[in-house]
Design a protein around this motif. Structure first.
Motif, mmCIF file in Angstrom:
data_model
loop_
_atom_site.group_PDB
_atom_site.id
_atom_site.type_symbol
_atom_site.label_atom_id
_atom_site.label_comp_id
_atom_site.label_asym_id
_atom_site.label_seq_id
_atom_site.Cartn_x
_atom_site.Cartn_y
_atom_site.Cartn_z
ATOM 1 N N GLU A 1 39.123 -8.840 -6.233
ATOM 2 C CA GLU A 1 39.291 -9.520 -4.912
ATOM 3 C C GLU A 1 40.032 -9.465 -3.951
ATOM 4 O O GLU A 1 39.429 -9.398 -2.644
ATOM 5 N N LYS B 1 41.246 -6.236 -3.366
ATOM 6 C CA LYS B 1 40.978 -4.992 -3.091
ATOM 7 C C LYS B 1 41.997 -4.121 -2.892
ATOM 8 O O LYS B 1 42.464 -3.220 -2.165
ATOM 9 N N SER B 2 42.910 -4.018 -4.134
ATOM 10 C CA SER B 2 44.247 -3.249 -4.159
ATOM 11 C C SER B 2 44.961 -3.093 -2.905
ATOM 12 O O SER B 2 44.952 -1.914 -2.479
ATOM 13 N N TYR C 1 46.295 2.903 -9.168
ATOM 14 C CA TYR C 1 46.717 2.516 -7.852
ATOM 15 C C TYR C 1 48.115 3.103 -7.514
ATOM 16 O O TYR C 1 48.601 2.992 -6.482
#
Length: 195
Positions: free
Chosen positions: A83, A85-86, A113
């Protein structure tokens, strides 16, 4: 000497469609080379581990079962990667310690990430602290992590009162302050700021 209109991009003394095209091209070039990042804030809502640390005087530790802890890590990782978006930076509240952050950044949801973190232990009786996650895979670096904790006076009822008899820390969960560097793409400067 005459003053040129800054909108006259080609310097011919008139503002024409050519100037509009030149201005649009320039803004597109600037936007494509500017550092781009996003910052979110997440209250992790009692992100505790499975270890009981109540041996410390005054400590009121919350202990999760292994299943509760795994579910918490998965939910937070899914929120951040999905949700949210990193994002480049994630300011987090209500984090117990580095072990919960290690589990989070190494979770299936987040390990791709390259998140790293900063966390400094505060004085909260439950062990709740603030932390900052940052994307090392984007070249983000941090420095000068410290906490702010002003002193204040309390009266006999525990209310803050400038005339109170007892001097105490204002924050049991001191705010975390971190200097951040986000590298710009080729041709642009870095973004340097404090969170």
């Amino acid at each position: 000497t005459s003053q040129l209109d800054p909108a006259d991009m080609d310097g011919n003394g008139k503002i024409t469609i050519t100037d509009v095209r030149l201005a649009t091209d320039r803004s597109t070039r600037m936007a494509s080379t500017a550092p781009s990042f996003n910052i979110v804030n997440v209250n992790a809502e009692n992100f505790f581990d499975t270890v009981d640390r109540t041996e410390k005087p005054g400590n009121r530790d919350t202990v999760l079962t292994p299943a509760e802890f795994a579910a918490k890590v998965q939910r937070l990782g899914g929120l951040i990667a999905g949700e949210l978006k990193s994002p480049t930076l994630v300011a987090m509240q209500e984090v117990e310690n580095t072990s919960v952050l290690d589990a989070l950044v190494n979770s299936d949801e987040l390990k791709q990430y390259g998140y790293k973190y900063e966390l400094l232990e505060g004085t909260d009786g439950r062990g709740i602290d603030s932390a900052l996650l940052y994307r090392s895979d984007q070249g983000v670096t941090v420095s000068n992590a410290h906490q702010i904790n002003a002193r204040g006076r309390q009266n006999e009822w525990g209310d803050f009162d400038p005339k109170g008899e007892k001097e105490v820390d204002v924050f049991r969960r001191p705010p975390l302050v971190v200097d951040v560097n986000i590298p710009g793409v080729e041709g642009s400067g870095d973004a340097n700021f404090t969170v």
